[in-house]
Motif scaffolding. Sequence first.
Motif, PDB file in Angstrom:
ATOM      1  N   TYR A 133      -8.652   3.299  23.748  1.00 44.17           N
ATOM      2  CA  TYR A 133      -9.943   3.893  24.413  1.00 44.17           C
ATOM      3  C   TYR A 133      -9.813   3.751  25.797  1.00 44.17           C
ATOM      4  O   TYR A 133     -10.174   4.744  26.386  1.00 44.17           O
ATOM      5  N   PHE A 134      -9.298   2.796  26.220  1.00 45.00           N
ATOM      6  CA  PHE A 134      -9.293   2.489  27.852  1.00 45.00           C
ATOM      7  C   PHE A 134      -8.125   3.503  28.576  1.00 45.00           C
ATOM      8  O   PHE A 134      -8.433   4.239  29.405  1.00 45.00           O
TER       9      PHE A 134
ATOM     10  N   GLU B 118      -9.827   7.011  28.392  1.00 48.76           N
ATOM     11  CA  GLU B 118     -10.948   7.168  29.268  1.00 48.76           C
ATOM     12  C   GLU B 118     -10.033   7.541  30.571  1.00 48.76           C
ATOM     13  O   GLU B 118     -10.645   8.322  31.352  1.00 48.76           O
ATOM     14  N   HIS B 119      -9.044   6.569  30.920  1.00 56.64           N
ATOM     15  CA  HIS B 119      -8.345   6.677  32.309  1.00 56.64           C
ATOM     16  C   HIS B 119      -7.809   7.932  32.142  1.00 56.64           C
ATOM     17  O   HIS B 119      -7.887   8.795  33.393  1.00 56.64           O
TER      18      HIS B 119
ATOM     19  N   ALA C 174      -8.590  10.931  30.767  1.00 58.72           N
ATOM     20  CA  ALA C 174      -9.698  11.871  30.937  1.00 58.72           C
ATOM     21  C   ALA C 174     -10.136  11.829  32.061  1.00 58.72           C
ATOM     22  O   ALA C 174     -10.715  13.060  32.709  1.00 58.72           O
ATOM     23  N   ASN C 175     -10.670  10.848  32.601  1.00 58.41           N
ATOM     24  CA  ASN C 175     -11.293  10.686  34.239  1.00 58.41           C
ATOM     25  C   ASN C 175     -10.352  11.248  35.010  1.00 58.41           C
ATOM     26  O   ASN C 175     -10.621  12.002  36.229  1.00 58.41           O
TER      27      ASN C 175
ATOM     28  N   ARG D 296     -20.694  13.577  37.488  1.00 59.40           N
ATOM     29  CA  ARG D 296     -19.323  12.860  38.235  1.00 59.40           C
ATOM     30  C   ARG D 296     -19.196  13.696  39.559  1.00 59.40           C
ATOM     31  O   ARG D 296     -19.768  14.967  39.477  1.00 59.40           O
TER      32      ARG D 296
ATOM     33  N   LEU E 211     -15.781  15.840  29.806  1.00 56.49           N
ATOM     34  CA  LEU E 211     -15.191  14.634  29.908  1.00 56.49           C
ATOM     35  C   LEU E 211     -15.126  13.727  28.713  1.00 56.49           C
ATOM     36  O   LEU E 211     -14.344  13.021  28.342  1.00 56.49           O
ATOM     37  N   HIS E 212     -16.519  13.773  28.123  1.00 55.70           N
ATOM     38  CA  HIS E 212     -16.494  12.994  26.837  1.00 55.70           C
ATOM     39  C   HIS E 212     -15.630  13.739  25.720  1.00 55.70           C
ATOM     40  O   HIS E 212     -15.135  12.883  24.834  1.00 55.70           O
TER      41      HIS E 212
ATOM     42  N   THR F 222     -11.964  12.892  26.354  1.00 57.10           N
ATOM     43  CA  THR F 222     -11.879  11.264  25.948  1.00 57.10           C
ATOM     44  C   THR F 222     -11.741  11.123  24.512  1.00 57.10           C
ATOM     45  O   THR F 222     -10.842  10.548  23.872  1.00 57.10           O
ATOM     46  N   GLN F 223     -12.617  11.935  23.610  1.00 51.54           N
ATOM     47  CA  GLN F 223     -12.754  11.841  22.132  1.00 51.54           C
ATOM     48  C   GLN F 223     -11.233  12.590  21.657  1.00 51.54           C
ATOM     49  O   GLN F 223     -10.986  11.934  20.643  1.00 51.54           O
TER      50      GLN F 223
ATOM     51  N   LEU G 148      -8.254   9.977  22.309  1.00 51.50           N
ATOM     52  CA  LEU G 148      -8.769   8.809  21.508  1.00 51.50           C
ATOM     53  C   LEU G 148      -8.374   9.183  19.870  1.00 51.50           C
ATOM     54  O   LEU G 148      -7.539   8.397  19.477  1.00 51.50           O
TER      55      LEU G 148
END
Length: 474
Positions: free
Chosen positions: A33-34, A37-38, A40-41, A129, A156-157, A160-161, A164
Amino acid sequence: MNFVRDTSLRSQLLCWLLLPLGGIWILTACGAYFLAEHFANNTFDRELLNSADSVIARLRSDPVKIWVDMPPAAQAILRHNNRDKIYYQVLKPDGTRISGDAVLPKPVRHFDSPVPSFRYAKLNGQDVRIVRVKANLEGHEDQMVLVQVAMTLNALHEMTQQILLSILVPQIFMICLGALCVSYGIKRGLIPLSKLEKALSARSQFDLTPVESSETPSEMKPVVSAINVLLDKLRNDLDQQQRFVANAAHQFRTPLAGLKTYIYAAKRLPGDPRMTEMLEKIESGVDRLTHLANKLLTLAKAEPQIGNANHQAVDLNFVASEMTADFVSEALPKGMELTFISSEKPALVFGELTDLAELTSNLIENAVIYTQSGGNVTVRVSNGDAVRLMVQDNGPGIPAEEREKVFERFYRVLGTAAPGSGLGLPIVKEIATAHKATVEISDCPGGKGTTVTVTFPCAPKGNFNGKSKTNTDS
């Protein structure tokens, strides 16, 4: 409330192996997950920075003012994202807006930092953002502006999904595959234990030979060794008991035979009729004791017959016919009808002739003793998928709740007035077990009386000991 702890070895092994796997998966899921998120950001921030560079490329200036050459077509290109809303803003160092969306919040710090700054904020109730970039105008290095570009976080979400899921789905598949492999491995590993359980369950109560351990895993050999030690102790104990019963029965028979002789001689002497009556009662008691001693001796001999090498093919018709004929003299004084019905074909069973005769004799004796005068006793042999010996009577019957207990030694149904030792049916059970047969007690057709059925496996065809005889009536 008491909870019973699960003592299943399979469950405990699965628990101790799958729990660490589950813990590892949880840790890797958090790490995934982290990481997602990293990544994707970073991707999202680069897109934001590219949009800010596009705005900077549209900056124009003259000695009087600074403006942004952003015609509608250029704005359409900038705001082309269908999933998110994009906002931009150009500010002077003092915060005065030059161009762009007025709804964007003003920068909060590090106005002079040449490094792009990213932050989250709320805009019209949505999370956005924002990137802030310091830009110098071409040809006017002394003039500086601040460019802000903001974008909602839908993309972004989603990103991330997707990242993940791309990590977790293969992990879940591998965890499930690992769990199946672990479960299968445990099942395979417990096969020797299952084989041991089946081998012990298949034994009779008399088979106390050591358990074979040549193919037993080393981890189970101490258990098998302990079982063999226990079986050896039980075998020695049972041997001592059998020798004691046999010796006691023999010791009983000798003085009882002497007493019988003295009673016979005393009865022949002239004397008081009351003395003769007392001698007859003593004789009756001696007869009962002799009968009991004979039963005990028969029971002691019947117990160790499992796997007897003297077993051979015997026609049960011959055995049942002979035994029925032996009890005609006891049935006649009671006015009973004692009938034998043979099977149409030889009823071959694999066994020992003397034991089979003893089994049949005990069943007929019980039926004759416990059936009232004028009653009927039928001995029947049938041959089909198995050989069956059935002894039916129209006596008082055995209550259903007592039918298992009557196979216990010396047990007699309450209220029974007829003489008996309580050993007849236990002897039948022991001999039947030695011949891999089953004994079942049921009601006669019509609900009155008792039917005892002994079911034998058929013997291989071949030579047999005995002749087939047919109907014998008394």
